[in-house]
Design a protein around this motif. Sequence first.
Motif: not given
Length: 728
Positions: A410-415, A430-433, A441-445
């Motif tokens: 599921f995390e891969e689906r979000v990413l 979702w990625l933040w929380k 994660r840091t790169r996307f945020l």
Amino acid sequence: MSAILTYRSINELPSLFAKAESDPEACNILAGLLNDAQSLSPAWPALTQAAWKTHAAALFQKMPEDAPLSQPRQNLLLAMLNMGLDDDPEREISLRPHYLRLFDALRPNCVNREGLLNVIGLDRNGKAPLLAAAAKFAVLRAIQPGTRLWFPATEAVDIVQALDEKHCRIVLASDPEAPLALADALTRCVVFPAGGEMEALLLKKPIAFPDLPSLYQAALASMVTCLEATEALVDHILIPGVYASRADLKALCTPAKKENIKEQSGLASRWDYSRSLMELRGRLEKSAGPLGGDWNQDNVKSILTREAGRPQMAEHWAVAVAILLKDKESTAPVIQKFCQELQDQVVLWHDQDLFVKVMDKLPSKHLHEMAALTKEVAGLEYLMGCTVQMPYHLWTYTEKILEGGEKKAFEERVLKGFREGKPSADHFAWLWKKGTPGEERTRFLSNSDLLFKTLQKDAKGNYLKSQRDLRKAILDSDEFLYTLMRVDYTVEKVKVEGAVKGAKYTTQVTRLDEGDLDAIKALVRCAKRMPLLDAREKTTLLVKIARLSEEAKEAVEEGASVQFKQDRLTSLRSYRLLQEDLDRLVNEEIPANTAAIEEARSRGDLSENSEYKYAKEQQRNLNQRRAQLERDLRTCRAIDFAEQEVKDRILPGCVVTLKAEDGEISQVTLLGLFDTDSQRNWYSYESPMGKILQGKRVEDEITLPSEKSAVIQEIAPLSQETLEFLRH
């Protein structure tokens, strides 16, 4: 509370409405009181009307304008609308704006909101009496692709091929090339919702009624129309086009033998002997405790099979199945297996957009069952694909049923949404929380450009929450701000000497490193150039960034533009037009309205006088318009833009040449408050485009409201032709 509660129990209303602020069930109780009322609100005693209107207005006024309407509050507003609870200008009670919120909640994806509201008479300046608008709205909601209609003029039944919201038309299967005006259809047609008794009669499906009055009662209950619903209308539709005479209708009635009446009556009232999906859902929702081991499986399966492929019945289907799945001992095993067999016919598991829409509408108590069933029947991939399209608060129902490696999938689906550059605000939330800490994660945020562009996209309903939360986090959450700038930080507990000698206490100190300069510059650039934050919010954010380090301060100060503090300006022409509007209002429209009120008042009973109510509503609108015009004229200054000195910065009264990232050259003209003209590409300096352009220089790069990038190529004064037009 009274033992027997009705809509007339006005002494109970204060406590019920107070409870409704936090208890959804209280809203449903209030809606039930209105639905059970024997007369429409215009016929109620004045005190009863006033009590309902006062408390209802207070309840909905406490809700923020952008807050989504819960299902119970939708139920209450719909009951109020159908009962005819209208505005009361004399008491300064306004209910119609809340009915507009109901419209938005029931039709969240409407492509022509103003057009449809105008057709049904619910727009802010609507002239239609509320009950007429409510009737048209009911017909509009019943019109769906595949629905059958009947028209008195042709005395023929037709099928809706499509509802063309953009042009307010209905496309009929009999003649797709000649669409029917929606305004005409709403007042003249009779709609037969799918699965109803009237549709069954039209199609001559096997159906039986205990007697002829029951047949007519069922037929009338399954029709939606603005026409007078009578037995004669049923006859007009069915005879002789479908049945030769009433004798044929009577033949459908099979009265029970006297000795079996009691037994059959008992069976007919059971949930598992329901005749339609709507009835099945209603009875299941009212049932308490286990459903029982001995139930009519064939009838329930027949109903679920019949309605499984109908998109318009998908929500009712999902609620009924979810309730059946809750009884683990009796109905759940049968329904679970049955749904596996029915998978290919269930439209919910073959239309992701529909599944997302239904899950967003379902009561939260049913979401777990539907998510678990969908995972088992339609598969994990289907469920994950739907989940990432839902509002973020619904994602948790999917996450709760994931096991082991499914959570990583599921995390891969979000990413995946981030890697493709197409995340939603819910992806960011979702990625933040919940996202797993790490470089990706840091790169996307910390991709401020992508974040700001995402938060500027239009959103409605429950999708607004993530946008609001993230926008607030940018301004208020130090932790989120540090993540955007890739600032590493640690929180340490430090002992500090107190004011009293010898006293010590422990406090927390946050220690920061310098952060990533590129990430800081990207955030500063977005904060300055993208129209996500207002001026005060931009200043607050930039001050917080500047305090981090000297490099951050330099990034904030680099290329800082002059803040223009100017009067409210408009052209001589627009100022004159405002004056003419005010003169016409004061000397013509307001006197005419006053005369209309007096004329309507002379006709007697004001509670039944629709002309008087309409005239009073118009009086309020006219007074508001007058106050606005007077305020605009008082606070606005008319100028000749020839006096504006156009130099190296953009200001009101200049022509700007832009070159878009795709090479397209365009010109926009920046003018005063009331000078906007989209056909000429003229913009007010307070418009989104105006706010982006003001203060910029040649060669500055900007992000347009369309999210395209552009470079300012030239800043020029207005042409003589434009100046002459704006003077006269």
